[in-house]
Design a protein around this motif. Structure first.
Motif, PDB file in Angstrom:
ATOM      1  N   HIS A  47      -2.663   2.254  16.785  1.00  0.00           N
ATOM      2  CA  HIS A  47      -1.644   2.667  15.815  1.00  0.00           C
ATOM      3  C   HIS A  47      -0.252   2.277  16.320  1.00  0.00           C
ATOM      4  N   PRO A  48       0.582   1.699  15.449  1.00  0.00           N
ATOM      5  CA  PRO A  48       1.925   1.292  15.887  1.00  0.00           C
ATOM      6  C   PRO A  48       2.745   2.432  16.483  1.00  0.00           C
ATOM      7  N   CYS A  84       2.009   5.927   3.982  1.00  0.00           N
ATOM      8  CA  CYS A  84       1.959   6.191   5.421  1.00  0.00           C
ATOM      9  C   CYS A  84       3.297   6.806   5.819  1.00  0.00           C
ATOM     10  N   HIS A  94       5.866   4.646   7.715  1.00  0.00           N
ATOM     11  CA  HIS A  94       6.281   3.314   7.268  1.00  0.00           C
ATOM     12  C   HIS A  94       7.783   3.064   7.425  1.00  0.00           C
ATOM     13  N   CYS A 125       7.989   1.804  11.056  1.00  0.00           N
ATOM     14  CA  CYS A 125       6.943   0.932  11.577  1.00  0.00           C
ATOM     15  C   CYS A 125       7.359  -0.543  11.497  1.00  0.00           C
ATOM     16  N   ALA A 129       5.102  -2.538   8.865  1.00  0.00           N
ATOM     17  CA  ALA A 129       4.860  -1.979   7.520  1.00  0.00           C
ATOM     18  C   ALA A 129       4.820  -3.066   6.444  1.00  0.00           C
ATOM     19  N   CYS A 145       1.627   0.087   2.590  1.00  0.00           N
ATOM     20  CA  CYS A 145       1.916   1.246   3.449  1.00  0.00           C
ATOM     21  C   CYS A 145       2.824   2.257   2.751  1.00  0.00           C
ATOM     22  N   CYS A 167      -4.366   3.836   9.864  1.00  0.00           N
ATOM     23  CA  CYS A 167      -3.418   2.730   9.668  1.00  0.00           C
ATOM     24  C   CYS A 167      -4.094   1.666   8.818  1.00  0.00           C
ATOM     25  N   HIS A 168      -3.365   1.124   7.818  1.00  0.00           N
ATOM     26  CA  HIS A 168      -3.938   0.062   6.990  1.00  0.00           C
ATOM     27  C   HIS A 168      -4.079  -1.242   7.768  1.00  0.00           C
TER      28      HIS A 168
HETATM   29 FE1  SF4 Z   1       2.562   0.809   9.985  1.00  0.00          FE
HETATM   30 FE2  SF4 Z   1       1.386   0.468   7.645  1.00  0.00          FE
HETATM   31 FE3  SF4 Z   1      -0.063   1.157   9.742  1.00  0.00          FE
HETATM   32 FE4  SF4 Z   1       1.593   2.893   8.640  1.00  0.00          FE
HETATM   33  S1  SF4 Z   1      -0.214   2.008   7.677  1.00  0.00           S
HETATM   34  S2  SF4 Z   1       1.354   2.518  10.776  1.00  0.00           S
HETATM   35  S3  SF4 Z   1       3.288   1.581   8.040  1.00  0.00           S
HETATM   36  S4  SF4 Z   1       1.068  -0.767   9.473  1.00  0.00           S
END
Ligand code: SF4
Length: 346
Positions: A259-260, A299, A302, A305, A308, A312, A331-332
């Motif tokens: 996860h970022p 999210c 976002h 991130c 993103a 998101c 996370c997508h």
């Molecule tokens: Fe980043 Fe998108 Fe993952 Fe959220 S879903 S952590 S915004 S990449």
């Protein structure tokens, strides 16, 4: 094995299972309660812990980690969800039943000074839970208190003194002795070392690790930084704005975060040798934590991130299993192994 037996086996695999836990606080300020507003401190948390293991919960202040601990121990009532302790839902227990359950589930708090009654001597502080639950009395009580002082490395002469006469580390040992008095199975440690000097922090962490082995304890260890959880946790859950965004075995989380936000937290850990910070430059965690009263849609992360995309901003990512065993991420676009990850973190 019958279907029922298989399900029973699964439900007892974990000492504690938290399912869809929510704690929303009504923060409506308007007259007559119009336009209800809720602070979603905990917003659908799933966790599980096996007996004898430690689950670290980390995240910035306001992410809901301490509220999660307070709801699990029923210091606060949940808005929704289940907390299964040895298969029994703690959320369904009445006050009397919860008092009884406190023998099995104890807490150690961040600030032992405010959690210990300043007017009580150490002997009384440690004896209180034993008396309340009618465990021992008379000379056996004295023996038990002295045994507990031995276990946490405090001198018997300390029993006559008051909390203000001790250092922060010693006070935390008193808090731990008090938590141990009823021989609990689970201890929720809410930032137990955050208020202590670094040198004292490692002593308290070592003490907790030793006690875990000696008494087969299970811990939930809440901290705002990753370094404190790294050495004591078997698994780590990373929380952001009331949700778990990543849950993984400790080694996997630190070496291959998906996860970022976790990547950003790891990147924020100071490293003694800056050349070890090889693959990413700059601060990955920019901006402040958004308000949990009005979190960003989709999210929640976002707005901060670096990866993103449009999706998101619209769709909430669910906490899903990955191909790595025990590693879940919400996370997508989870990070690939090695992507943007620093090497050689301490
Ligand atoms: Fe980043 Fe998108 Fe993952 Fe959220 S879903 S952590 S915004 S990449």
């Amino acid at each position: 094995m019958s279907k029922k037996t298989a399900m029973e086996t699964k439900s007892t695999e974990y000492l504690l299972e938290v399912k869809g836990l929510k704690k929303h606080f009504d923060v409506t300020r308007s007259l007559f309660g119009r336009n209800k507003q809720f602070l979603k401190a905990v917003d659908g948390v799933d966790l599980m812990i096996k007996k004898g293991e430690t689950l670290g919960i980390v995240g910035e202040s306001g992410c809901g980690k301490s509220t999660t601990g307070n709801v699990i121990t029923r210091l606060l009532d949940a808005t929704a969800g289940e907390v299964l302790f040895e298969g029994e839902d703690l959320m369904k227990l009445n006050k009397k039943e919860i008092r009884e359950k406190r023998k099995d589930i104890q807490m150690v708090f961040q600030d032992p000074f405010s959690s210990l009654n300043p007017r009580m001597r150490v002997f009384e502080l440690i004896a209180e839970p034993l008396r309340t639950h009618n465990i021992v009395s008379g000379s056996a009580l004295k023996e038990e208190v002295y045994k507990l002082l031995d276990v946490v490395g405090l001198d018997h002469s300390f029993a006559r003194r008051f909390p203000h006469e001790f250092s922060g580390g010693q006070r935390q040992r008193i808090g731990i002795a008090r938590a141990l008095a009823l021989q609990p199975k689970l201890i929720v440690c809410d930032e137990p070392v955050s208020a202590l000097d670094v040198s004292i922090q490692s002593q308290v962490l070592n003490l907790l690790a030793r006690l875990q082995k000696e008494f087969q304890l299970t811990y939930i260890f809440i901290a705002h930084g990753l370094p404190a959880v790294k050495h004591i946790s078997d698994h780590v859950a990373v929380m952001y704005l009331g949700r778990v965004v990543e849950l993984a075995p400790t080694e996997a989380l630190f070496s291959r975060p998906k996860h970022p936000y976790t990547e950003g937290l790891i990147h924020a850990i100071p490293v003694p040798d800056p050349t070890l910070r090889a693959k990413t430059e700059g601060d990955l965690l920019e901006g402040d934590l958004p308000s949990p009263v009005n979190p960003p849609p989709g999210c929640h992360f976002h707005t901060r991130c670096p990866y993103a995309q449009e999706k998101c901003k619209i769709e909430e990512p669910k906490l899903l299993n990955t191909t790595d065993e025990g590693h879940r991420v919400a996370c997508h676009f989870p990070l690939e192994a090695g992507h943007g990850v620093i090497v050689g973190t301490t």
